[in-house]
Enzyme design. Structure first.
Site, PDB file in Angstrom:
ATOM      1  N   ASN A 178     -13.049  -2.229  25.173  1.00  0.00           N
ATOM      2  CA  ASN A 178     -12.998  -3.652  24.716  1.00  0.00           C
ATOM      3  C   ASN A 178     -13.944  -3.647  23.419  1.00  0.00           C
ATOM      4  O   ASN A 178     -15.215  -3.481  23.784  1.00  0.00           O
ATOM      5  CB  ASN A 178     -13.598  -4.436  25.992  1.00  0.00           C
ATOM      6  CG  ASN A 178     -13.751  -6.016  25.231  1.00  0.00           C
ATOM      7  OD1 ASN A 178     -13.634  -6.437  24.194  1.00  0.00           O
ATOM      8  ND2 ASN A 178     -14.528  -6.433  26.223  1.00  0.00           N
ATOM      9  N   LYS A 237     -14.798  -6.059  21.538  1.00  0.00           N
ATOM     10  CA  LYS A 237     -15.229  -7.399  21.254  1.00  0.00           C
ATOM     11  C   LYS A 237     -15.528  -7.419  19.554  1.00  0.00           C
ATOM     12  O   LYS A 237     -14.538  -6.966  19.159  1.00  0.00           O
ATOM     13  CB  LYS A 237     -16.846  -7.212  21.458  1.00  0.00           C
ATOM     14  CG  LYS A 237     -16.910  -6.690  23.131  1.00  0.00           C
ATOM     15  CD  LYS A 237     -18.184  -7.006  23.719  1.00  0.00           C
ATOM     16  CE  LYS A 237     -17.963  -6.305  25.212  1.00  0.00           C
ATOM     17  NZ  LYS A 237     -19.108  -6.428  25.881  1.00  0.00           N
ATOM     18  N   HIS A 267     -12.810 -12.781  30.041  1.00  0.00           N
ATOM     19  CA  HIS A 267     -14.255 -11.934  29.948  1.00  0.00           C
ATOM     20  C   HIS A 267     -15.618 -12.864  30.262  1.00  0.00           C
ATOM     21  O   HIS A 267     -15.414 -13.965  29.764  1.00  0.00           O
ATOM     22  CB  HIS A 267     -14.247 -11.310  28.413  1.00  0.00           C
ATOM     23  CG  HIS A 267     -15.384 -10.316  28.490  1.00  0.00           C
ATOM     24  ND1 HIS A 267     -16.451 -10.224  28.246  1.00  0.00           N
ATOM     25  CD2 HIS A 267     -15.342  -8.811  28.607  1.00  0.00           C
ATOM     26  CE1 HIS A 267     -17.310  -9.253  28.270  1.00  0.00           C
ATOM     27  NE2 HIS A 267     -16.530  -8.409  28.484  1.00  0.00           N
ATOM     28  N   GLU A 286     -18.119 -12.779  28.612  1.00  0.00           N
ATOM     29  CA  GLU A 286     -18.829 -13.575  27.417  1.00  0.00           C
ATOM     30  C   GLU A 286     -17.775 -14.821  26.829  1.00  0.00           C
ATOM     31  O   GLU A 286     -18.279 -15.805  26.314  1.00  0.00           O
ATOM     32  CB  GLU A 286     -18.636 -12.363  26.020  1.00  0.00           C
ATOM     33  CG  GLU A 286     -19.693 -11.432  26.326  1.00  0.00           C
ATOM     34  CD  GLU A 286     -19.525  -9.948  25.782  1.00  0.00           C
ATOM     35  OE1 GLU A 286     -18.487  -9.961  25.074  1.00  0.00           O
ATOM     36  OE2 GLU A 286     -20.088  -9.114  26.495  1.00  0.00           O
ATOM     37  N   GLY A 296     -23.491  -4.634  28.570  1.00  0.00           N
ATOM     38  CA  GLY A 296     -24.204  -4.275  27.271  1.00  0.00           C
ATOM     39  C   GLY A 296     -25.683  -4.401  27.727  1.00  0.00           C
ATOM     40  O   GLY A 296     -26.590  -4.357  26.555  1.00  0.00           O
TER      41      GLY A 296
HETATM   42  P1  PGA Z   1     -20.328  -2.652  28.143  1.00  0.00           P
HETATM   43  O1  PGA Z   1     -19.285  -3.845  27.810  1.00  0.00           O
HETATM   44  O2  PGA Z   1     -19.537  -1.447  28.124  1.00  0.00           O
HETATM   45  O3  PGA Z   1     -20.899  -2.676  26.726  1.00  0.00           O
HETATM   46  O4  PGA Z   1     -21.387  -2.817  28.967  1.00  0.00           O
HETATM   47  C1  PGA Z   1     -18.433  -4.040  28.891  1.00  0.00           C
HETATM   48  C2  PGA Z   1     -17.415  -5.323  28.643  1.00  0.00           C
HETATM   49  O5  PGA Z   1     -17.861  -6.452  28.459  1.00  0.00           O
HETATM   50  O6  PGA Z   1     -16.072  -5.105  28.733  1.00  0.00           O
END
Ligand code: PGA
Length: 257
Positions: free
Chosen positions: A9, A11, A97, A99, A175
Site C-alpha cells: 500500500n 499511500k 484503511h 487512515e 507506520g
Molecule cells: P506500514 O503501513 O507497513 O507502513 O506500517 C501498513 C498499512 O498502513 O497498510
C-alpha cells in the site's frame, strides 16, 4: 483455501514516473521469481492505476486501488468510482484503511456501502480493520474489531465470502515501527476467523484471506507469515523500497501455506 497475498500500500507516495518505474521493476521480479502460491499486489495512488495496470497486464502482479467511492457516478468532486477502477483493468480495491477512517471520517456504514459496490463489480475487496492503542491497552481490541466487521459485512451472506480479503491492521502498529508480535497477530486473526465461522460457516470462512498489516519489514515478515491464521500481509512503508518489498515477498513465498 484462502489465497495467500503480499500487498503493498503506497499511500500518497511516488510521483508518476517513480511509481511506474517501481511497478515495472516489481513486475519483472515477479515474472522471473519462482513464487509459490503467493499473489503480489501493489496499490499505488489512483493517478498511477491505468498505466500500472497496463504495465502488469497478464503478468504475475495485480494493481489495486487504495479507495473508491460508494456512489455509482455523479457530482462527487475528487472521487473515483468502481467502474472507473475496473475500466482501467484494476481488479482489487482497499476499503476502510485506518487512515481513511481517521482523517476522512469513514464510518463502518460507509465501508459497508463501498464493499457492496466492489463486491457487486465482481472484483476483490481488501477490507481493513484494526484497533487503536487505547483499545489495545484497555483490552477492548476484540470488541472494536467485531464491531468493524459487523458494520462492514452487514447484509453479506456465505456465498459472498469466496471473494473477500480482510486486513487486520492495528492502528498503533501502522507506520510506527512497532509491530504486533506474531502471537498478537495470530490471536486476532484467529478471532476474526472464528467470527466469520460463527456468522457464516466454516467453509466460507476458510476462503477468506486474512492479511496482517502494521510495520511489516524484511526482518519480521517470516515470523508473522508463519502464523497459522495469517494469509499474507498489507505492507506500507517497506513496499516503497524495491529490496525490502522483494524480501517480504520471498518470505511470503517460503512460509505462506
Ligand atoms: P506500514 O503501513 O507497513 O507502513 O506500517 C501498513 C498499512 O498502513 O497498510
Amino acid at each position: 483455501m484462502a489465497r495467500k497475498i503480499v500487498a503493498g500500500n503506497w499511500k500518497m507516495n511516488q510521483n508518476f514516473q517513480e511509481g511506474i518505474d517501481l511497478i515495472t521493476r516489481i513486475t519483472d521480479y515477479c515474472e522471473s521469481a519462482d513464487l509459490h502460491n503467493v499473489e503480489v499486489v501493489i496499490a499505488p495512488p489512483s493517478i498511477h492505476l491505468a498505466e500500472g495496470a497496463k504495465v502488469s497486464r497478464g503478468k504475475k502482479l495485480s494493481i489495486a486501488a487504495q479507495n473508491c467511492s460508494e456512489h455509482e457516478a455523479g457530482a462527487y468532486t475528487g472521487e473515483i468510482s468502481v467502474d472507473m477502477i475496473t475500466s482501467c483493468g484494476v481488479e482489487v480495491v482497499i476499503i476502510g484503511h485506518s487512515e481513511r477512517r481517521q482523517y476522512y471520517g469513514e464510518t463502518d456504514e460507509l465501508v459497508n456501502l463501498k464493499l457492496k459496490k466492489v463486491h457487486n463489480a465482481g472484483i476483490l475487496p481488501i477490507v481493513c480493520v484494526g484497533e487503536s492503542l487505547e483499545a489495545r491497552k484497555s483490552n477492548t481490541h476484540e470488541d472494536v474489531v467485531r464491531k468493524q466487521l459487523d458494520g462492514a459485512l452487514a447484509g453479506f451472506t456465505d456465498d459472498d465470502l469466496d471473494n473477500l480479503v480482510i486486513a487486520y491492521e492495528p492502528v498503533w502498529a501502522i507506520g510506527t515501527g512497532e509491530t504486533a508480535t506474531p502471537d498478537q497477530a495470530q490471536d486476532m486473526h484467529h478471532f476474526i476467523r472464528k467470527y466469520l465461522t460463527k456468522k457464516f460457516n466454516a467453509m466460507a470462512s476458510d476462503e477468506v484471506s486474512i492479511l496482517y498489516g502494521g510495520s511489516v519489514k524484511p526482518d519480521n515478515a517470516k515470523e508473522l507469515f508463519a502464523q497459522p491464521d495469517v494469509d499474507g500481509g498489507l505492507i506500507g512503508g517497506a513496499s516503497l523500497k524495491y529490496d525490502d518489498f522483494v524480501s517480504i515477498i520471498e518470505s511470503g513465498s517460503s512460509v505462506l501455506r
